[in-house]
Design an enzyme around this catalytic site. Structure first.
Site, PDB file in Angstrom:
ATOM      1  N   ASN A 193       1.003  -1.178   0.120  1.00 49.69           N
ATOM      2  CA  ASN A 193       0.149  -0.037   0.077  1.00 49.69           C
ATOM      3  C   ASN A 193       0.834   1.187  -0.025  1.00 49.69           C
ATOM      4  OD1 ASN A 193       0.524   0.625   2.916  1.00 49.69           O
ATOM      5  ND2 ASN A 193      -0.543  -1.276   3.191  1.00 49.69           N
ATOM      6  N   PHE A 245      -4.225   2.902  14.821  1.00 52.68           N
ATOM      7  CA  PHE A 245      -4.445   4.071  13.669  1.00 52.68           C
ATOM      8  C   PHE A 245      -5.735   3.583  13.099  1.00 52.68           C
ATOM      9  CE2 PHE A 245      -1.745   7.723  13.470  1.00 52.68           C
ATOM     10  CZ  PHE A 245      -1.212   7.674  14.923  1.00 52.68           C
TER      11      PHE A 245
END
Ligand code: CTP
Length: 397
Positions: A209, A325
């Site tokens: 990613n 997160f």
């Protein structure tokens, strides 16, 4: 970063003295007040005017200055210094410090100092390895003086070995660690994950990613500057390692999990910023993710990666705090609050990929911190400032 800080640089006779001009300049750019004392031999290698131009302070080269009677100089300099760095430190200066000799302005000022003192030896490899120098360095270390290890390389004399003054950046890192922040996280052990993971499809291709690791590296760096003992478990990134942090490089989600699981028990805070790939190739086909237009099968055999944050939430002990997160494109508050509960985390730092200035690769972030006490919507901050605010919240929980 160094407003209101007084940094005293002591320079002795070595060819590497030229590097200290860059260091002084970097400190001034961080808003420190920089005083410089040079020994007589240092003046043979670099001119005091260089430092006066960079620091806007008188560069001190004499023990007795009849033109300045406003203060007792060596005492005033020693008292106002937040840190003293002697770099390059010659064998002679190290010997004088080890034996309490005060026969010039620099050695006298160091004797009067109560602040942290660091020395960065720079000399020929044989001089550095001489038992007299090594013994003197041990004496300094025993007294609480930080000895910055010299680097190995080609020395000015042509010899190859240990004795090179470290880079300006390394010297600056030592000064920042000593002075940049209050040490409110001393004694805390902090584990941070950062970056992407790479899930290999074959020897050439992988799933990954867009994570650059900037947020996690900022958390690790700020925690280190605040005195914490930091371990950073990082996927493949191309940014500089934070100094004074143990960095463990991993590639896949499973490697990241193993590294976290091995170290988790002794941690106080675990901050999971990594964008762990959700899927990794499986032995047997479990999900078809795509079919091509012409009907040929482009499906991949994938399985979900292990959810590291969830595992931490299931295994945490009393006193350990876990922060995850959450990167969302919509319903940021609802989805992130759900993650807080689903993963048994203590804090979720949510950021929206749709926010200008937030997300992958930016130097800033707009974080929304969610814990059981409620929601704190931080403004758009640099990733370092955002990391500090997150650590503030964790340290008060
Ligand atoms: N995380 C993790 N291990 C995974 C996936 C995610 O530790 N295999 C952590 C991330 O580091 C982050 C948090 O979980 O701290 C949330 O990650 P995110 O991808 O936003 O959530 P997911 O649970 O994967 O949910 P979804 O992708 O469905 O939004």
């Amino acid at each position: 970063m160094l407003q209101d800080k007084n940094i005293l640089l002591g320079i002795t006779g070595s060819i590497s003295a030229y590097k200290i001009a860059n260091l002084a300049s970097a400190l001034v750019k961080l808003h420190a007040n920089v005083d410089v004392i040079m020994t007589k031999n240092a003046e043979k290698f670099i001119n005091p005017i260089t430092f006066e131009t960079l620091t806007k302070n008188h560069c001190i080269t004499e023990m007795f200055d009849r033109n300045d009677v406003s203060e007792v100089k060596h005492i005033a300099l020693a008292e106002r210094a937040d840190v003293i760095m002697i770099a390059p430190a010659s064998a002679n200066m190290i010997g004088k410090m080890a034996h309490g000799i005060a026969d010039d302005m620099l050695s006298t000022t160091v004797l009067a100092a109560g602040c942290p003192v660091m020395v960065a030896p720079a000399m020929n490899v044989n001089m550095f390895n001489n038992p007299a120098v090594q013994d003197n360095l041990s004496v300094l270390e025993r007294r609480g003086i930080t000895v910055i290890p010299p680097e190995t390389g080609v020395l000015a004399c042509g010899d190859v070995g240990e004795g090179k003054l470290p880079s300006e950046q390394t010297l600056l890192d030592y000064i920042l660690r000593a002075t940049a922040k209050e040490k409110d996280l001393t004694g805390k052990k902090v584990l941070v994950t950062a970056g992407p993971t790479q899930e290999s499809l074959d020897p050439v291709r992988f799933i990954t990613n867009h994570s650059t690791g900037k947020m996690g590296y900022a958390v690790a760096r700020q925690a280190m500057l605040r005195g914490a003992d930091v371990t950073l478990i990082s996927g493949p990134v191309s940014i500089a390692r934070p100094p004074f942090v143990e960095v463990i490089s991993v590639k896949s989600a499973e490697e990241m999990f193993q590294a976290v699981a091995d170290r988790f028990a002794e941690q106080d805070y675990c901050v999971m910023t990594a964008a762990v790939a959700d899927y990794t190739p499986a032995e047997t086909k479990t999900e078809k993710i795509k079919k091509s237009d012409d009907g040929s099968d482009l499906s991949l055999s994938l399985k979900r990666t292990r959810d590291i944050l969830k595992w931490l939430g299931e295994h945490k002990k009393d006193g350990q705090l876990i922060c995850g997160f959450s990167m969302e494109t919509e319903n940021i508050l609802e989805n992130s609050t759900a993650k807080l509960h689903k993963k048994n985390a203590d804090l979720i730092a949510a950021n929206s990929l749709k926010d200008a200035g937030s997300g992958f690769g930016t130097d800033t972030n707009h974080l929304v911190l969610i814990n059981k006490d409620g929601v704190t919507d931080l403004p758009l901050l640099s990733k370092e400032e955002a990391a500090d605010r997150l650590l503030d919240v964790l340290s008060k929980m």
